[in-house]
Scaffold this active site. Structure first.
Site, PDB file in Angstrom:
ATOM      1  CB  SER A  38      74.305  62.732 -19.546  1.00 39.88           C
ATOM      2  OG  SER A  38      73.331  63.454 -20.273  1.00 39.88           O
ATOM      3  CB  ILE A  41      72.695  58.783 -20.978  1.00 37.14           C
ATOM      4  CG1 ILE A  41      73.410  59.652 -22.011  1.00 37.14           C
ATOM      5  CG2 ILE A  41      72.990  57.301 -21.216  1.00 37.14           C
ATOM      6  CD1 ILE A  41      74.916  59.552 -21.953  1.00 37.14           C
ATOM      7  CB  VAL A  46      64.633  45.741 -15.912  1.00 41.41           C
ATOM      8  CG1 VAL A  46      63.988  46.702 -16.882  1.00 41.41           C
ATOM      9  CG2 VAL A  46      65.830  45.045 -16.551  1.00 41.41           C
ATOM     10  CE  LYS A  77      64.750  36.276  -5.719  1.00 44.05           C
ATOM     11  NZ  LYS A  77      65.749  36.610  -6.731  1.00 44.05           N
ATOM     12  CG  LEU A 329      74.365  46.444 -17.450  1.00 41.81           C
ATOM     13  CD1 LEU A 329      73.257  47.242 -18.127  1.00 41.81           C
ATOM     14  CD2 LEU A 329      74.038  44.965 -17.442  1.00 41.81           C
ATOM     15  CB  ILE A 342      71.880  44.131  -8.081  1.00 41.98           C
ATOM     16  CG1 ILE A 342      70.972  44.973  -9.002  1.00 41.98           C
ATOM     17  CG2 ILE A 342      72.268  44.930  -6.849  1.00 41.98           C
ATOM     18  CD1 ILE A 342      69.678  45.410  -8.381  1.00 41.98           C
TER      19      ILE A 342
END
Length: 494
Positions: A38, A41, A46, A77, A329, A342
């Site tokens: 949706s 939502i 981050v 990185k 998560l 990730i």
């Protein structure tokens, strides 16, 4: 035991769309794939720093590096710089490289430890090409057959742009996106999820569901109630406040992790802005105090108001239960200290592909998936706890309490044998190599009492000359490498 022909992913963001892209790329027409999300939502969004395995994922997907840099505003990185972690004012690097050149049965740091007995010796990182490039702000991929010149790297990128990029990729591959909010979940009599009921009474059915609904865990927890292993007693930070800011003039090729009195601050450089955040303990800072601390420690002008993210460190006891697999998560959370969020999405999807229940759900497949997931989460947890536990700060109760932690036996053993004679052993499938454990232990002030006896095979002058030769080899590429910003300009124009 019905064959899995249709898979539904609940939730978008990086977790949902990366799952969609990888599953469709690898399994192709063997499955029908639908993603339900949706626009109303939001996502946490981050997770902007990664570790090197993401490059392999992009290669599997067939994503060119130039396209990836352009679409996600990525930068390179090479390392994380930890500031104020051992004591205030001190810093060290955890790089993706390895210092020096090891012998067959003796890691390089044993030679370095012995050389210190003969007088002043450069720091361990002076023998690490990733560190030298990070410090000089230089980067370009190095193509060399000599392992001593390897330059492993990962990316910083905009997680929102990455999810958008993956959505476009997935939809081109045939993934169907359905817009809508779930209002109820219907189950079979055996407890398996039958279908999702969306607003407007739309029914979405599947043989296998992938829960990417974030911290809520709508399927794995709210529906199936698999339970949660709470690790807050080991990793007490339970909040983060995040804010973007204007980009710097010079783009650092590493992440900064800056310890404060009750948490730590990240600074992540992107092409178009910087990512900033403060991970903290709500028992020591209020959310307003944390926001004020973050805003007063930005290196550039804020581009938005800070937002608070509340979390609990730990993992779902069963990340695959019945016909639901939790990814991202929803499967658990380990704070982003070592940029593993990730990666845990990637590894969860890869594990599912390896154990995919093509001919139907079996207890054996689920048990193996859950066993591997538990080991992976536990090993990463121990590595994070190491950073906190062996600090030497005396300026706040937060850091003093962490020194008194009752740590897991697995971590206690690893620290103890390193203190004895610098011995390091990588556990099977541990995400972090010996060089990672070495850099954090040395950086946090753990000094081995002894070194491997093979180091005694070299006399003082011979050892010094050998180490100096290795150091020169590590420094040679620097003169030929462009600056990090020049590399970005070149790849964006390619």
């Amino acid at each position: 035991m019905n064959a899995v022909k249709k898979v539904v992913i609940l939730g978008g963001g990086t977790a949902g769309w990366l799952a969609a892209a990888l599953l469709k790329k690898v399994l192709g027409s063997a499955i029908e794939l639908e993603l339900v999300e949706s626009d109303d939502i939001g996502t946490v969004g981050v997770g902007e720093a990664t570790i090197p395995p993401i490059r392999l994922v992009n290669q599997v997907l067939g994503i060119s590096e130039a396209d990836f840099f352009r679409e996600t505003k990525a930068t390179v990185k090479l390392a994380i710089k930890f500031e104020n972690w051992k004591t205030q004012g001190e810093s060290y690097f955890h790089t993706f490289g390895a210092p020096g050149r090891s012998l067959a049965f003796c890691h390089f740091h044993h030679l370095w430890q012995r050389a210190k007995k003969f007088g002043e010796q450069p720091s361990l990182w002076e023998y690490d090409l990733n560190y030298l490039c990070a410090l000089a702000g230089k980067f370009a991929p190095i193509n060399s057959k000599d392992a001593i010149l390897e330059l492993p790297y990962a990316y910083h990128f905009d997680a929102g742009l990455y999810a958008r990029f993956l959505r476009t990729y997935s939809e081109r591959m045939g993934v169907v996106r359905t817009e809508g909010k779930v209002v109820s979940v219907e189950q079979y009599t055996n407890g398996d999820v039958k279908h999702l009921v969306l607003e407007g009474a739309k029914i979405v059915s599947a043989d296998l569901f992938i829960d990417c609904s974030g911290f809520k865990g709508l399927l794995i927890q709210d529906t199936l109630n698999t339970g949660f292993d709470d690790w807050s007693h080991l990793l007490p930070c339970d909040r983060a406040v995040a804010v973007p800011s204007e980009r710097f003039e010079h783009t650092l090729p590493y992440t900064r992790s800056i310890a404060h009195s009750a948490g730590w601050q990240w600074r992540i450089p992107l092409q178009h802005r910087n990512g900033n955040g403060l991970v903290f303990s709500s028992a020591h800072y209020s959310e307003q105090q944390a926001a004020d601390l973050l805003m007063s420690n930005l290196d550039s002008k804020a581009l938005a108001e800070p937002r608070v993210i509340r979390f609990k460190t730990g993992r779902r006891r069963k990340q695959w239960y019945r016909n639901v697999v939790s990814i991202g998560l929803s499967s658990g959370f380990l704070e982003p200290l070592e940029s593993t969020s990730i990666h845990l999405i990637q590894s969860g999807i890869v594990r599912l592909i390896q154990l995919f229940p093509h001919h139907g759900n079996t207890a054996g497949l689920q048990a193996e998936y859950n066993k591997q997931s538990e080991v992976e989460f536990t090993q990463i947890r121990d590595f994070l706890v190491l950073h906190y536990h062996v600090n030497q700060r005396q300026d706040s109760q937060f850091w003093r309490d962490l020194q008194q932690l009752t740590i897991p036996d697995s971590l206690r053993h690893k620290i103890a044998i390193f203190r004895e004679n610098g011995a390091l052993f990588r556990d099977q499938n541990d995400l972090f190599l010996e060089s990672s454990w070495l850099q954090v232990m040395i950086g946090q002030g753990i000094e081995p009492k002894d070194y491997h006896p093979m180091a005694n095979n070299f006399e003082g002058q011979q050892l010094r000359e050998m180490l100096e030769g290795i150091r020169r080899i590590k420094q040679e590429p620097l003169a030929k490498l462009p600056s990090h910003d020049e590399f970005l300009r070149r790849i964006m124009a390619s």
